[in-house]
Design an enzyme around this catalytic site. Sequence first.
Site, PDB file in Angstrom:
ATOM      1  N   CYS A 138       8.688   1.030  -0.261  1.00 35.78           N
ATOM      2  CA  CYS A 138       7.429   1.529  -0.810  1.00 35.78           C
ATOM      3  C   CYS A 138       7.478   3.026  -1.105  1.00 35.78           C
ATOM      4  O   CYS A 138       6.604   3.557  -1.784  1.00 35.78           O
ATOM      5  CB  CYS A 138       6.285   1.273   0.159  1.00 35.78           C
ATOM      6  SG  CYS A 138       5.728  -0.421   0.164  1.00 35.78           S
ATOM      7  N   VAL A 139       8.453   3.725  -0.533  1.00 34.31           N
ATOM      8  CA  VAL A 139       8.448   5.186  -0.667  1.00 34.31           C
ATOM      9  C   VAL A 139       9.703   5.662  -1.404  1.00 34.31           C
ATOM     10  O   VAL A 139      10.780   5.142  -1.165  1.00 34.31           O
ATOM     11  CB  VAL A 139       8.356   5.868   0.713  1.00 34.31           C
ATOM     12  CG1 VAL A 139       8.354   7.382   0.536  1.00 34.31           C
ATOM     13  CG2 VAL A 139       7.096   5.430   1.411  1.00 34.31           C
TER      14      VAL A 139
END
Lengths: 105, 164
Positions: free
Chosen positions: A104-105
Amino acid sequence: MSENSIIGIAVDLDESGYLTNHDQWTPVIAEALAGEEGVAPLTDEHWKVLKFIAEDYKERETVPGMRRMNKVGGIPTKDLYRLFPDGPIKKAARIAGYPKPASCV
Amino acid sequence: MNAEPIKKVSIVVSKGSLEGVYPGLIMANGARMEGIEASLFFTFFGLHAVVKKKMDKLRVATVGNPAMCVPDAMGFALPTIVGAIPGMSAFATSMMKKEMEKLDIPPVGEFIEMISDAGCKMYACKATVDMFKLSSDDFCPQMDKVLTVGEFYELSAGSQIIFT
């Protein structure tokens, strides 16, 4: 976009167009994928990113996230967005012949 | 499933706890990583995320958080009165930061810089800036502009607005 071939070379692709077998990847395929992603022609700066992804993938079996690109690869965020606009890691991973990033990052 | 892809998001960060700030930052960063235009609007205590002296000192709320568990998210519920013991918030914060570090999620200050470098605009809410009596020196250099809520809506034309 081609289903099972890139510039006439038969390759295995997933539904998002990422190579599923890295052994089929070649620099010629990378250049063709770069064309599809709108970042061709590949420069030395692009290749620096692609090579880092390859090295890091061999070590960790996952595509590096932005922070790892910055800290370990020494490639600043701004450069990544300049080289691969609108989705830097997604595009770079695809061109480098690795799976779609799963973080997600 | 062939709906129009999202092109632009405006994310409002209204809370100043660590767990209040991160979701908005992760969503803004994620938007840019997908090629989606993004802006962040910090309001009320959410503004602490772009205040130099505060941004790296945000903490997890251990009081008034019935989901808080020990020793981890799947552990036992932490009674509010225990959460109120001095040092509990600092402890929970250091635990969460450690877990985030493992996932390569940067500390707030570094994350703000990364998201700004990714091309996300950062705005502060004028009403809050006035209420907290802040000046431009208080903000990190990535904070682009103080906006009224009206200006925020103008800049958000065509955006999906996400309130966190």
